[in-house]
Design an enzyme around this catalytic site. Sequence first.
Site, PDB file in Angstrom:
ATOM      1  CE  LYS A 114      -4.179  -1.516   2.061  1.00  0.00           C
ATOM      2  NZ  LYS A 114      -5.405  -1.707   3.224  1.00  0.00           N
ATOM      3  CE  LYS A 197      -9.978  -7.520  -3.695  1.00  0.00           C
ATOM      4  NZ  LYS A 197     -10.514  -7.901  -2.379  1.00  0.00           N
ATOM      5  CE  LYS A 200     -12.642   0.038  -0.138  1.00  0.00           C
ATOM      6  NZ  LYS A 200     -12.717  -1.292   0.833  1.00  0.00           N
TER       7      LYS A 200
HETATM    8  P1  ADP Z   1     -12.480  -4.276  -1.700  1.00  0.00           P
HETATM    9  O1  ADP Z   1     -11.806  -5.283  -2.398  1.00  0.00           O
HETATM   10  O2  ADP Z   1     -13.774  -3.784  -2.249  1.00  0.00           O
HETATM   11  O3  ADP Z   1     -11.641  -2.863  -1.166  1.00  0.00           O
HETATM   12  P2  ADP Z   1     -12.201  -4.883   1.252  1.00  0.00           P
HETATM   13  O4  ADP Z   1     -10.647  -5.182   0.755  1.00  0.00           O
HETATM   14  O5  ADP Z   1     -12.745  -3.730   1.978  1.00  0.00           O
HETATM   15  O6  ADP Z   1     -13.144  -4.795  -0.233  1.00  0.00           O
HETATM   16  O7  ADP Z   1     -12.840  -6.212   1.464  1.00  0.00           O
HETATM   17  C1  ADP Z   1     -13.841  -6.420   2.746  1.00  0.00           C
HETATM   18  C2  ADP Z   1     -14.102  -7.948   2.632  1.00  0.00           C
HETATM   19  O8  ADP Z   1     -14.524  -8.398   1.534  1.00  0.00           O
HETATM   20  C3  ADP Z   1     -12.824  -8.807   2.669  1.00  0.00           C
HETATM   21  O9  ADP Z   1     -12.994  -9.978   3.870  1.00  0.00           O
HETATM   22  C4  ADP Z   1     -12.546  -9.271   1.615  1.00  0.00           C
HETATM   23  O10 ADP Z   1     -11.802 -10.637   1.405  1.00  0.00           O
HETATM   24  C5  ADP Z   1     -13.816  -9.730   0.833  1.00  0.00           C
HETATM   25  N1  ADP Z   1     -13.890  -9.253  -0.451  1.00  0.00           N
HETATM   26  C6  ADP Z   1     -13.495  -8.174  -0.932  1.00  0.00           C
HETATM   27  N2  ADP Z   1     -13.488  -8.340  -2.424  1.00  0.00           N
HETATM   28  C7  ADP Z   1     -13.905  -9.532  -2.708  1.00  0.00           C
HETATM   29  C8  ADP Z   1     -14.020 -10.345  -3.704  1.00  0.00           C
HETATM   30  N3  ADP Z   1     -14.034  -9.854  -4.993  1.00  0.00           N
HETATM   31  N4  ADP Z   1     -14.300 -11.727  -3.574  1.00  0.00           N
HETATM   32  C9  ADP Z   1     -14.497 -12.392  -2.382  1.00  0.00           C
HETATM   33  N5  ADP Z   1     -14.288 -11.573  -1.496  1.00  0.00           N
HETATM   34  C10 ADP Z   1     -13.901 -10.468  -1.446  1.00  0.00           C
HETATM   35 NA    NA Z   2      -9.436  -3.423  -0.574  1.00  0.00          NA
END
Ligand code: ADP
Ligand code: NA
Length: 330
Positions: A114, A197, A200
Site C-alpha cells: 500500500k 477481483k 470498490k
Molecule cells: P475491496 O476489495 O472492495 O476494497 P475490502 O478489501 O474492504 O474490499 O474487503 C472487505 C472484505 O470483503 C474482505 O473480507 C475481503 O476478503 C472480501 N472481499 C472483497 N472483495 C472480494 C471479492 N472480489 N471476492 C471475494 N471476497 C471479497
Molecule cells: Na481492498
Amino acid sequence: GARPRVLSGIQPTADSFHLGNYLGALRQWVAMQDTHDAFYCVVDLHAITVPQDPAVLRRRTRVAAAQLFAIGIDPERSTLFVQSHVREHAELAWILGCLTGFGEASRMTQFKDKSAKQGTSATSIGLFTYPVLQAADILLYQADQVPVGEDQRQHLELTRTLAQRFNHRFGETFVTPEAFIPEATAKITDLQEPTAKMSKSSSSPQGILDLLDEPGPLRKKVMRAVTDTGTEIVADEENKPGVTNLLRIHSALSETSIPDLERRYAGQGYGALKKDLAAAVLDTFTPIRERTEKLLADEAQLDRLLARGADRASAVARQTMDAVRDRVGF
Ligand code: ADP
Ligand code: NA
C-alpha cells in the site's frame, strides 16, 4: 460449552458493500452467528489511515452498519458496533505498539504494497501501525477465532505474537486467537475485467454489483458482463474467466453446484445464464436494499441499535483494559 468468540471488522470506505464483500465475507458473518459469539465492527478508525472527508465517513459508517443489520446480523445474538464508539481500541493499540518491534512491523507485506502505491510522503504512520490496531480490535474482546483470508494471515500472526508477548511479560491477560477458515469463500471477479477481483477500487462501476444498486442498473450490469469467445457454458478459469465468474456467482447465490449449472445450461447461450443470474442477484439484493433504506430512514432507531452494540462491546473492552492498565503499571 460456551461458543467460541469471533471478531471481524469491515471498513466503511464505500457507499455500498458489493457482491464480493457479501459472498467473500459478510454472508459468513451471518452464518457464524449460529456457531459463535460474534463481535462485528465497522472499523472507522482503520478507514482514516488514508484521508477521509468527515461527512462522507460519517455517512458511510451508518450505511455500512445498516447494511450489516439488513443482511441479517441480529442485534439480539451478536454485538455489532462502530469501532470509534469504543475508546479502548486506540488505548490498547498504543500499548501494543510499544511492544511491537519497528523491524517486525516493517515486514508487513500489506503495508509495503500500500505504501509503495501511495508514495512515502502520502503514507501515514497510521497505515504503518494498522496491524497493531487490528491486534487491539481482536485482543480487547478476547476473541478465540478470527476469520482470515490469505491477505490477513500475516496480521493475525502478529496479533498472536503480541498476545503471547504481553502475557509473557506482564502475566496471563489475553486469549491467543486462532485463524478461523470459513468454508470455501467465493472469490468474485469484476464483471468488466473478469481476471481482476471485484473491488470498490475497480476502474469501472459497471464491473461491480453493489448491494444498494437499484434493480435496473443491476440487471444491466449482469446482462452486459464480459463473457468469453465460444458459446459453451462451462467453468474454465484459464480460457473462460468471464463465464466462470458468472457461474461461480450463480452457484453461490442459488446454492447449486457448478456442475449442476453446467448441465442445466448445456446447449443454451450466455443470454440464458445472464438472465437467470440477474434474477438471482435481484432476489438476494432487493430485500437487503429495502431493509437498509428503512433503517437509514429511522435515524433514532439506528442510533439505538448502535448505542446498544457499543454498550455491549464497551463492557467487554473495559474489563480487558482494567486488567491491562493494572499490569502495565498505570
Ligand atoms: P475491496 O476489495 O472492495 O476494497 P475490502 O478489501 O474492504 O474490499 O474487503 C472487505 C472484505 O470483503 C474482505 O473480507 C475481503 O476478503 C472480501 N472481499 C472483497 N472483495 C472480494 C471479492 N472480489 N471476492 C471475494 N471476497 C471479497
Ligand atoms: Na481492498
